[in-house]
Design a protein around this motif. Structure first.
Motif, short mmCIF file in Angstrom:
data_model
loop_
_atom_site.label_atom_id
_atom_site.label_comp_id
_atom_site.label_asym_id
_atom_site.label_seq_id
_atom_site.Cartn_x
_atom_site.Cartn_y
_atom_site.Cartn_z
N GLY A 49 104.64 11.10 -40.52
CA GLY A 49 104.14 12.27 -41.40
C GLY A 49 103.59 12.00 -42.83
O GLY A 49 103.41 10.70 -42.99
N PHE A 50 102.86 12.98 -43.45
CA PHE A 50 102.20 12.71 -44.63
C PHE A 50 102.98 11.84 -45.56
O PHE A 50 102.44 10.79 -46.19
N TYR A 51 104.44 12.34 -45.83
CA TYR A 51 105.01 11.42 -47.05
C TYR A 51 105.20 9.91 -46.51
O TYR A 51 105.15 8.90 -47.19
N ALA A 52 105.65 9.71 -45.16
CA ALA A 52 106.03 8.36 -44.76
C ALA A 52 104.47 7.63 -44.67
O ALA A 52 104.86 6.47 -45.05
N GLN A 53 103.38 8.15 -44.50
CA GLN A 53 102.06 7.50 -44.92
C GLN A 53 101.94 7.14 -46.15
O GLN A 53 101.27 6.22 -46.59
N LEU A 54 102.25 8.14 -46.99
CA LEU A 54 101.95 7.82 -48.41
C LEU A 54 102.79 6.77 -49.19
O LEU A 54 102.43 5.66 -49.95
N ALA A 63 88.52 12.18 -44.78
CA ALA A 63 87.94 10.91 -44.40
C ALA A 63 89.32 10.11 -43.92
O ALA A 63 90.40 10.22 -44.16
N PRO A 64 88.65 9.04 -42.99
CA PRO A 64 89.88 8.14 -42.57
C PRO A 64 90.78 7.65 -43.65
O PRO A 64 90.22 6.90 -44.90
N THR A 65 92.13 7.60 -43.57
CA THR A 65 92.84 7.17 -44.48
C THR A 65 92.81 5.62 -44.49
O THR A 65 92.95 5.10 -43.44
N PRO A 66 92.70 4.89 -45.65
CA PRO A 66 92.51 3.54 -45.92
C PRO A 66 93.84 2.97 -45.71
O PRO A 66 94.76 3.45 -45.95
N HIS A 110 108.57 21.22 -46.97
CA HIS A 110 108.96 20.23 -45.92
C HIS A 110 108.01 19.89 -44.79
O HIS A 110 107.61 18.83 -44.23
N HIS A 111 107.27 21.01 -44.34
CA HIS A 111 106.42 20.74 -43.57
C HIS A 111 105.23 20.06 -44.12
O HIS A 111 104.70 19.39 -43.18
N ALA A 112 104.77 20.18 -45.29
CA ALA A 112 103.63 19.40 -45.98
C ALA A 112 103.95 17.94 -46.02
O ALA A 112 103.13 17.01 -45.49
N PHE A 113 105.05 17.55 -46.22
CA PHE A 113 105.45 16.12 -46.09
C PHE A 113 105.83 15.67 -44.89
O PHE A 113 105.92 14.43 -44.97
N THR A 114 106.27 16.25 -44.02
CA THR A 114 106.59 15.78 -42.73
C THR A 114 105.73 15.93 -41.54
O THR A 114 105.59 15.09 -40.69
N TRP A 115 104.71 16.86 -41.67
CA TRP A 115 103.75 16.97 -40.69
C TRP A 115 102.63 15.78 -40.94
O TRP A 115 102.56 15.34 -41.88
N ALA A 116 101.68 16.07 -40.07
CA ALA A 116 100.37 15.05 -40.26
C ALA A 116 99.54 15.43 -41.37
O ALA A 116 99.56 16.38 -42.00
N THR A 117 99.13 14.28 -41.90
CA THR A 117 98.23 14.27 -43.40
C THR A 117 97.34 15.52 -43.34
O THR A 117 97.34 16.02 -44.63
N PRO A 118 96.52 15.82 -42.40
CA PRO A 118 95.48 16.92 -42.57
C PRO A 118 96.12 18.32 -42.73
O PRO A 118 95.32 19.20 -43.29
#
Length: 635
Positions: free
Chosen positions: A585-590, A627-630, A544-552
């Motif tokens: 978070g990471f999942y939302a960006q994906l 690297a910056p996320t495109p 859950h942390h991996a998917f909800t926290w920031a991408t890095p």
């Protein structure tokens, strides 16, 4: 009113003398229908629940040589030593036996499919036998078919016996049915032994039925308090409960359950069962003549159990899962079946609650009718048990299968009175409306009244009401309702034909959703990180942390668990929690298309041309710097 036809053949006598043979035939018909209706599920190994998938993995591991007392699942979080599963091997036995029986003839893959199809139907025969015995003892020797017909309409209960539902709930419900039969048994020693052994077997499997086992023991104690002559029932119950629990612990408790955990039959609950049995047996030896003295002694024994438990096992006074507040808020509190019934939608809650209410009313009615007969105490026990099970729905909706099962005797008690009354109508109100109109009215009431009475008292009418109340009032005429994207994603991403495409890549550890983990390891040669099992709180929280926290933050978490690939299923039910808890978070960006440079897309074959897979797969590159996320490409 007993059924009878001229010509010498007595259906009631036949249903009494050969009841077990006819019940077995009834069960066989249900088996044939279930296997025909669910043949597609069997062919595609459609294990719909995460626990069903994990049960098959547990059996596979055992048959492959994993130790009897070692229940760790080493393909969940393999980098950290596997996942601890708190179950026992008792329910593995029939499933493993069926696989071994079929394997020489059809091979291991087909053997597993048919074993998973047949295994849930074995405890159904036990449940049918338990309910039949209870109804034979409480209503009439010929009335057991009524109970079985009502049982078939218990949708929540019967779902636990459907092919591929191989988890332990069906067996626990079967032992609950035997408990009802024991409470209704006029033979005291046999009844006490039935309840004691059924409770011990249920607790050996898991603690889900602990409240019902405790209630059954309390009812037996209350019977002794009321009637001193019932001491033999309590005495035998005490011995079988304590002895059966000790046997279950010795033979089936895993290595991980040898410590003072609170979520299984560990030394904690074994101590409670043995102490409760010893105290009840001691009371049975004293057996004072005064009812108030018996009540005081029983209350004292109960107080000793409660105080001793609090002093010796204070860690178990909270949630038996012993999870952290963060894990509870992030995951466990969001499990739908753990919510009370009033927090569910009408279309879900209403069909679950109707039959339990009817069962309570029917049991009370039968208790009143039996007030001058020997069945009074038995019906009072069943009424109390049914009312308790129905009240459990206010705690968790997962109590619905048990509540419906325990409602069957009460429903049957009403049916055997009301339906024959309608069938016996010939010319009602003839004095006021005339002979011919009265005869016509009698025919109408015999046909439609009987059908209406059956639908009402069996609870089946709830299934007819729900679609009308649940209709989408805002939908436009001629247009279908919008599709349920979550349900569609849950089904598509768990489909065998889709998941087995993942076998095109070498076996690896795949980072994916918690609820997808068990299905992934069943259908592919890959390992996963977590499944929805509370003893593995760190892995669940990490996902859950991996998917909800920031991408890095994703890569360090994935690396700690040895993950080589990332697999997501957009719109799967679990992902709604990611969106709610981590909107940026990471999942939302994906899902917005903002994929970091260290995720390398993996192209998989399509099941058929033009049918893309419902999930997305990337290889995780740990050798590349951030690297910056495109930004997503606009089309």
């Amino acid at each position: 009113m007993k059924p009878n036809v001229p010509g010498g053949f007595r259906p009631d006598r036949e249903l009494d003398r050969n009841w077990l043979r006819w019940m077995a035939l009834f069960w066989l018909c249900v088996v044939v229908w279930f296997l025909y209706d669910r043949q597609g599920n069997i062919y595609w190994l459609l294990l719909g629940d995460t626990d069903d998938n994990m049960r098959l993995m547990q059996v596979r591991a055992w048959l492959a040589g994993q130790g009897w007392y070692d229940l760790r699942q080493y393909r969940l979080d393999p980098a950290l030593g596997g996942a601890d599963i708190h179950w026992s091997r008792l329910v593995d036995l029939p499933l493993a036996g069926l696989i071994l029986a079929f394997k020489p003839f059809v091979g291991i893959a087909t053997a597993e499919r048919w074993a998973c199809g047949l295994a849930p139907l074995l405890p159904l025969s036990v449940a049918m036998a338990g309910l039949s015995l209870a109804v034979r003892r409480l209503i009439a020797p010929w009335a057991w078919p009524v109970a079985l017909v009502v049982l078939l309409g218990c949708t929540s209960t019967m779902s636990m016996y459907a092919p591929m539902r191989i988890d332990h709930h069906g067996w626990q419900l079967a032992f609950l049915a035997l408990t009802v039969a024991g409470l209704a048994d006029p033979k005291r020693a046999r009844g006490g032994a039935t309840v004691g052994l059924a409770s011990a077997a249920s607790l050996t499997i898991g603690l889900e039925m602990l409240p019902y086992c405790a209630m059954a023991g309390a009812i037996i104690a209350l019977r002794w308090i009321w009637d001193r002559g019932d001491v033999r029932r309590m005495q035998v119950y005490a011995l079988t409960l304590g002895g059966g629990s000790a046997f279950g612990f010795a033979v089936f408790a895993s290595d991980a359950n040898q410590v003072l955990r609170c979520d299984a039959l560990t030394p904690v609950w074994l101590s409670v069962m043995i102490a409760a049995g010893a105290l009840l047996f001691g009371l049975s030896l004293l057996n004072p003549a005064n009812r108030w003295v018996r009540l005081a002694l029983a209350a004292l024994a109960g107080g000793v159990i409660v105080v001793g438990f609090a002093l010796l096992f204070p860690q178990c006074l909270g949630r038996p899962e012993q999870v952290s507040d963060e894990l509870a808020n992030t995951w466990l509190n969001n499990v739908r079946e753990a919510r009370p019934i009033y927090k569910h939608a009408f279309k879900t809650a209403f069909p679950m609650a109707v039959l339990p209410v009817i069962g309570v009313l029917g049991a009370l009615f039968a208790t009143w009718r039996a007030r001058r007969s020997e069945a009074l105490v038995g019906w009072a026990a069943v009424a109390l048990f049914t009312a308790f099970a129905s009240a459990m729905l206010l705690w968790q909706v997962r109590a619905a299968p048990a509540a419906q099962l325990l409602a069957v005797p009460g429903s049957a008690a009403l049916l055997v009175v009301v339906v024959p009354w309608f069938l016996g109508l010939r010319a009602p109100f003839a004095r006021w409306i005339g002979e011919v109109p009265a005869m016509v009215l009698g025919v109408v009431l015999r046909v439609f009244g009987t059908v209406a009475a059956f639908l009402l008292l069996s609870g089946l009418w709830a299934g007819l009401v729900v679609p009308w109340f649940s209709a989408d009032k805002g939908a436009k005429p001629g247009k279908p309702a919008p599709p349920d994207r979550v349900a569609a994603a849950n089904a598509a991403c768990a489909r065998l034909s889709n998941l087995r495409m993942l076998n095109d890549i070498p076996a690896a550890t795949i980072f994916t959703h918690v609820d997808l983990g068990p299905r992934l390891i069943v259908t592919t040669h890959h390992s996963a990180i977590a499944g929805p099992y509370h003893r593995n709180g760190r892995a669940i929280l990490d996902v859950h942390h991996a998917f909800t926290w920031a991408t890095p933050n994703f890569r360090p978490i994935a690396k700690a668990h040895g993950a080589q690939y990332l697999l997501i299923c957009p719109n799967m039910s679990e992902t709604t929690l990611y969106r709610a808890r981590g909107p940026n978070g990471f999942y939302a960006q994906l899902v917005k298309g903002q994929v970091p440079n260290w995720l390398e897309p993996v192209k998989l074959r399509e099941v058929r041309p033009g049918a893309p897979l419902p999930f997305q797969l990337w290889k995780i590159r740990y050798d590349l710097p951030d690297a910056p996320t495109p930004a997503p490409t606009k089309r």
